[in-house]
Design a protein around this motif. Sequence first.
Motif, PDB file in Angstrom:
ATOM      1  N   ASP A  27      38.828 -21.347  47.104  1.00 16.73           N
ATOM      2  CA  ASP A  27      37.717 -22.186  47.159  1.00 16.73           C
ATOM      3  C   ASP A  27      36.749 -21.907  48.470  1.00 16.73           C
ATOM      4  OD1 ASP A  27      38.653 -23.899  45.169  1.00 16.73           O
ATOM      5  OD2 ASP A  27      40.080 -24.599  46.317  1.00 16.73           O
ATOM      6  N   THR A  28      37.310 -20.707  48.943  1.00  9.59           N
ATOM      7  CA  THR A  28      36.356 -20.230  50.061  1.00  9.59           C
ATOM      8  C   THR A  28      34.941 -19.769  49.666  1.00  9.59           C
ATOM      9  OG1 THR A  28      38.223 -19.506  51.111  1.00  9.59           O
ATOM     10  CG2 THR A  28      36.151 -18.636  52.154  1.00  9.59           C
ATOM     11  N   GLU A  29      33.857 -20.117  50.407  1.00  2.94           N
ATOM     12  CA  GLU A  29      32.423 -19.858  50.016  1.00  2.94           C
ATOM     13  C   GLU A  29      32.069 -18.590  51.011  1.00  2.94           C
ATOM     14  OE1 GLU A  29      29.613 -22.683  51.141  1.00  2.94           O
ATOM     15  OE2 GLU A  29      30.192 -23.932  49.366  1.00  2.94           O
ATOM     16  N   VAL A  30      31.723 -17.657  50.212  1.00  2.00           N
ATOM     17  CA  VAL A  30      31.356 -16.376  50.704  1.00  2.00           C
ATOM     18  C   VAL A  30      29.687 -16.200  50.919  1.00  2.00           C
ATOM     19  CG1 VAL A  30      31.371 -13.817  50.620  1.00  2.00           C
ATOM     20  CG2 VAL A  30      33.198 -15.407  49.576  1.00  2.00           C
ATOM     21  N   THR A  37      39.763 -11.128  52.680  1.00  2.00           N
ATOM     22  CA  THR A  37      40.653 -11.856  51.854  1.00  2.00           C
ATOM     23  C   THR A  37      40.246 -12.972  52.034  1.00  2.00           C
ATOM     24  OG1 THR A  37      42.276  -9.779  52.213  1.00  2.00           O
ATOM     25  CG2 THR A  37      43.130 -11.936  51.564  1.00  2.00           C
ATOM     26  N   ILE A  38      40.075 -13.739  50.941  1.00  2.00           N
ATOM     27  CA  ILE A  38      39.604 -15.374  51.171  1.00  2.00           C
ATOM     28  C   ILE A  38      40.782 -16.063  50.018  1.00  2.00           C
ATOM     29  CG2 ILE A  38      37.424 -14.724  52.046  1.00  2.00           C
ATOM     30  CD1 ILE A  38      36.702 -15.618  48.855  1.00  2.00           C
ATOM     31  N   GLY A  39      40.771 -17.310  50.315  1.00  4.66           N
ATOM     32  CA  GLY A  39      41.536 -18.197  49.209  1.00  4.66           C
ATOM     33  C   GLY A  39      40.491 -18.636  48.234  1.00  4.66           C
ATOM     34  N   CYS A  44      33.419 -24.198  41.330  1.00  8.17           N
ATOM     35  CA  CYS A  44      32.375 -23.507  41.970  1.00  8.17           C
ATOM     36  C   CYS A  44      31.167 -24.521  41.968  1.00  8.17           C
ATOM     37  CB  CYS A  44      32.033 -22.374  41.089  1.00  8.17           C
ATOM     38  SG  CYS A  44      30.644 -21.405  41.793  1.00  8.17           S
ATOM     39  N   ALA A  54      45.001 -15.241  46.199  1.00  3.72           N
ATOM     40  CA  ALA A  54      44.086 -15.147  46.929  1.00  3.72           C
ATOM     41  C   ALA A  54      42.935 -14.070  46.395  1.00  3.72           C
ATOM     42  CB  ALA A  54      44.145 -14.798  48.292  1.00  3.72           C
ATOM     43  N   ILE A 105      34.156 -17.609  42.455  1.00  5.61           N
ATOM     44  CA  ILE A 105      33.888 -17.483  43.900  1.00  5.61           C
ATOM     45  C   ILE A 105      32.559 -17.953  44.158  1.00  5.61           C
ATOM     46  CG2 ILE A 105      33.690 -16.012  45.994  1.00  5.61           C
ATOM     47  CD1 ILE A 105      35.757 -14.323  44.546  1.00  5.61           C
ATOM     48  N   LEU A 139      35.720 -13.390  57.490  1.00  7.18           N
ATOM     49  CA  LEU A 139      34.593 -14.167  56.929  1.00  7.18           C
ATOM     50  C   LEU A 139      33.601 -14.282  57.868  1.00  7.18           C
ATOM     51  CD1 LEU A 139      33.642 -15.200  54.127  1.00  7.18           C
ATOM     52  CD2 LEU A 139      34.622 -17.544  55.177  1.00  7.18           C
ATOM     53  N   GLU A 140      33.895 -14.775  59.011  1.00  6.73           N
ATOM     54  CA  GLU A 140      32.737 -15.221  59.876  1.00  6.73           C
ATOM     55  C   GLU A 140      31.946 -14.012  60.476  1.00  6.73           C
ATOM     56  OE1 GLU A 140      35.965 -16.255  60.196  1.00  6.73           O
ATOM     57  OE2 GLU A 140      36.430 -15.511  62.149  1.00  6.73           O
TER      58      GLU A 140
END
Length: 126
Positions: free
Chosen positions: A65-68, A61-63, A123, A42, A91, A14-15
Motif C-alpha cells: 500500500d506504499t505510494e511511490v 522495496t516497498i509494501g 489503489c 512486497a 502500486i 523511498l524518501e
Amino acid sequence: MTVNEEQTTISVALENLVREVEALHAGGYRLVQIGCTDVGGAYEINYSFDKGYQYQNLRLTIGPDTEVPSVSGIYWGAFVYENEMHDLFGIPVTGINIDFKGTFIRTAEKYPFSVTRRGGDSCRNA
C-alpha cells in the motif's frame, strides 16, 4: 562484438528515490527501464540507468500500500513504466505526468500481479 557491461545496484529508501534519480539525470544517465516484481508480499522496483555502457540500478522495496513518487518529471518517458506498475501491480504512483488512471493496460483481472491478489481497489487511481 561483445560488450562487457559494468553494472551496479544500490538500494534506495523511498524518501531518497527522487533525489537519487535527479542525480543520475544530472550525471548524464538515461533511463533504461523500470521493472517491478513480487518479493514475497512486497514489491521490488528496479530503476535502471545507462551511461556509456555503465549501468546503475536503484532498487526500491516497498509494501503493497506504499505510494511511490513519480520520476516522470525527471524522465518524461517514465510515465509508461509507472502506469504499468499501477495497472499490473496496483502500486499507487503519485504525480505521473500522463496518468491513465488505471486504463493504460486492460486486463481481465484488476491488478493481476498484486501481492495481495485481492483484485481490489486499494489503489487511489482506480
